[in-house]
Motif scaffolding. Structure first.
Motif, PDB file in Angstrom:
ATOM      1  N   PRO A  60       0.838  -1.201   0.000  1.00 37.29           N
ATOM      2  CA  PRO A  60       0.000   0.000   0.000  1.00 37.29           C
ATOM      3  C   PRO A  60       0.873   1.251   0.000  1.00 37.29           C
ATOM      4  N   ARG A  63      -7.327   0.352   5.887  1.00 33.99           N
ATOM      5  CA  ARG A  63      -6.446   0.882   4.845  1.00 33.99           C
ATOM      6  C   ARG A  63      -5.100   0.187   4.824  1.00 33.99           C
ATOM      7  N   MET A  64      -4.618  -0.134   6.033  1.00 33.79           N
ATOM      8  CA  MET A  64      -3.268  -0.699   6.142  1.00 33.79           C
ATOM      9  C   MET A  64      -3.274  -2.224   6.105  1.00 33.79           C
ATOM     10  N   ILE A  73       8.750   3.488  -1.866  1.00 34.24           N
ATOM     11  CA  ILE A  73       7.777   2.393  -2.008  1.00 34.24           C
ATOM     12  C   ILE A  73       6.442   2.835  -1.406  1.00 34.24           C
ATOM     13  N   PHE A  74       6.516   3.482  -0.242  1.00 42.30           N
ATOM     14  CA  PHE A  74       5.301   3.829   0.499  1.00 42.30           C
ATOM     15  C   PHE A  74       4.781   5.223   0.196  1.00 42.30           C
ATOM     16  N   ILE A 102      -8.478   3.079   9.640  1.00 37.89           N
ATOM     17  CA  ILE A 102      -7.039   3.073   9.379  1.00 37.89           C
ATOM     18  C   ILE A 102      -6.532   1.640   9.221  1.00 37.89           C
ATOM     19  N   ASN A 110      11.878   4.596   1.122  1.00 40.84           N
ATOM     20  CA  ASN A 110      10.628   5.268   1.504  1.00 40.84           C
ATOM     21  C   ASN A 110       9.715   5.542   0.312  1.00 40.84           C
ATOM     22  N   ALA A 131       0.996   5.848   0.149  1.00 40.71           N
ATOM     23  CA  ALA A 131       0.323   7.012   0.727  1.00 40.71           C
ATOM     24  C   ALA A 131      -0.627   7.692  -0.246  1.00 40.71           C
TER      25      ALA A 131
END
Lengths: 343, 343
Positions: free
Chosen positions: B126, B274-275, B214-215, B271, B212, B128
């Motif tokens: 996943p 989502r994660m 990647i996210f 949340i 970082n 942002a």
């Protein structure tokens, strides 16, 4: 009395961050002296009875190639700060500047310890045990041999035994599985060397660990090459930022979630405090004949002060002698590893 | 009609998880058929008009060495499931079993596509942006050449263009800095090959990215060797678990924090949704002459169903032909890269 040399010009914010951090640090550490290095005007922001100013006319920028920093900017604040350590005037140097340049200058001026081919960068990451896991290397060495990884393990053990007061810190080798057959040839050979080192009691080796073990707190020290360490660190920062962003977004979605945020605020801020990477700022450059600490370039005053505290603790607890002693103790092992043909 | 062959015995939970997942999947996908592979008794838990049972007498365990899985267990549920793809009876096979064994058996039975030396494992993480970043390789290849990384980029582009319906997905090369001079020799050469590929329009290359990214969702596809990819994935899972643990701990600290948890519950569960890594379950084995998907070994029914859905989407959208076409289009480039001496 502990004396630290501070590169006040390094980092994204320079004296705007480093000087307030130094002021805070001095208030909390009455037995510390600081040598502030930087532009004459810049340093005027902090005058103090335990502060000396040393003027340096140049600044290493984040974009400077290592060669430029090393050969052309001979009067940079970074270099002059490290020179204070070489000259025996300061116990340790701290900089938030360009990592590659810092490593190169520190290595050039201070030289490596006997038995150490390459210095390593060691940092701490928070773990689920409420403590911190020390990870090295973090970017200094993109290609490592098994012998380098063994050296990192020995130096990391010294660091953790000094800073966390653990006699026999547990070392893990970062791999893609726990089984000894996992990994590439370098990792397998490093595993063999670490098992020998454990047999001769030069260190306390747990075995292979995986990426998640860094945050579980399975071991005290995780050893890896600089490429893998850097990716693991940045990926982790990326996940943490994404989750923090999602928390903010979800809690500000509408009036109900905003009320929930107010009610949950004390809890959320306790979590943010626990996860606050600023508390873990200050990476040690290990394997040199002098103490150098690296702050994150984007550090704020609180984070930069942590790096100062870490350098101060290391100096006060004779990290340098402890690393030297550990490396000397492991010298036959390190020499044997170097002499051994690649398996 | 899409037919999937399911290794019902693989994973930590076997039929206890795979059969309920299959039942759910069938309800949601009226044009799908399933071939369930496993022990005769085990399969009785799911009888359905669109289900066929194929009995296999052996099971590959998580501890089985690749050689054992490949040479000795010739009637394993994993192997028989992949055989259905080879025989043209199923469009894709899905297993939650031992990754190394799955890769070896799939490669042995199905063979690699022309122009591809090594298959890769591609998964989604996943980001942002609210989307997902596809990362490959994730553990199949611990030592990669620059040419392998180029092949991964080509195959990853095909996967994302099929599953996320993007014509020119953006590729990033995982490195320890954005500058082209960063990284070891393999990475620098891979950068050169990817820039050439971008010039010849074989793919859309962004440049170097860091862990970082990647996210952050800077690019659609992140290419790396299997060792680095595996560490990045597991480190990320480690951080996410640590934060989830801290949330639970802080919210259950006392009566006030428990009240806060109740008020914040809808937000916290949004949340968590989502994660939720279960939503991203189902990694593609790319570069083979047949479709194989790998579920996480610890998957629950919801997660395993995601892997089935992913395989179904890939089959319905002709992932295999799209990968083959992309690889064929890039063939001159891949051949040139292979022929080129190491720089």
């Amino acid at each position: 009395m502990i004396t630290l040399a501070v590169d006040c010009m390094g980092g994204d914010h320079g004296p705007g961050v480093t000087l307030p951090a130094c002021r805070q640090f001095l208030e909390h550490h009455p037995d510390a002296r600081l040598i502030l290095v930087g532009g004459q005007d810049s340093l005027q922001g902090l005058v103090h009875e335990r502060v000396t100013h040393v003027v340096a006319s140049e600044v290493v920028t984040m974009d400077d190639a290592v060669e430029v920093a090393l050969r052309r900017k001979k009067d940079s604040s970074m270099r002059v700060a490290i020179q204070q350590v070489k000259d025996g005037v300061a116990h340790a140097a701290i900089s938030a500047g360009n990592t590659g340049a810092l490593m190169a200058i520190a290595r050039y001026l201070l030289k490596t310890l006997d038995g150490i081919d390459r210095p390593a960068i060691a940092t701490q990451m928070p773990n689920a045990q409420g403590g911190a896991t020390t990870v090295l290397d973090l970017g200094a060495n993109v290609d490592c041999t098994a012998e380098h990884l063994l050296q990192f393990a020995v130096m990391g053990s010294a660091l953790v035994s000094v800073l966390q007061d653990r006699d026999e810190p547990l070392v893990g080798l970062l791999n893609i599985g726990e089984e000894v057959i996992k990994g590439n040839d370098v990792i397998k050979k490093a595993g063999e060397l670490l098992r020998s080192a454990a047999k001769s009691r030069d260190l306390n080796f747990h075995g292979n660990v995986e990426g998640n073990d860094i945050f579980k707190g399975t071991v005290d020290i995780v050893v890896c090459d600089g490429f893998v360490g850097n990716v693991a660190l940045k990926a982790s920062e990326g996940v943490a930022s994404m989750i923090a962003g999602a928390l903010k977004q979800e809690f500000s979605r509408n009036i109900f979630t905003k009320i929930a945020a107010i009610v949950a605020y004390p809890v959320l801020s306790a979590i943010m405090r626990r996860m606050d990477h600023r508390r873990y700022n200050g990476a040690a450059l290990l394997g040199l004949r002098g103490l150098v600490f690296k702050s994150h370039g984007s550090a704020d005053a609180l984070a930069f002060e942590q790096a100062l505290i870490r350098a101060y603790d290391a100096a006060r607890n004779n990290l340098l002698d402890r690393v030297r002693a550990r490396v000397a103790h492991a010298a036959p092992l390190l020499a044997a590893a170097d002499a051994q043909p690649a398996s």
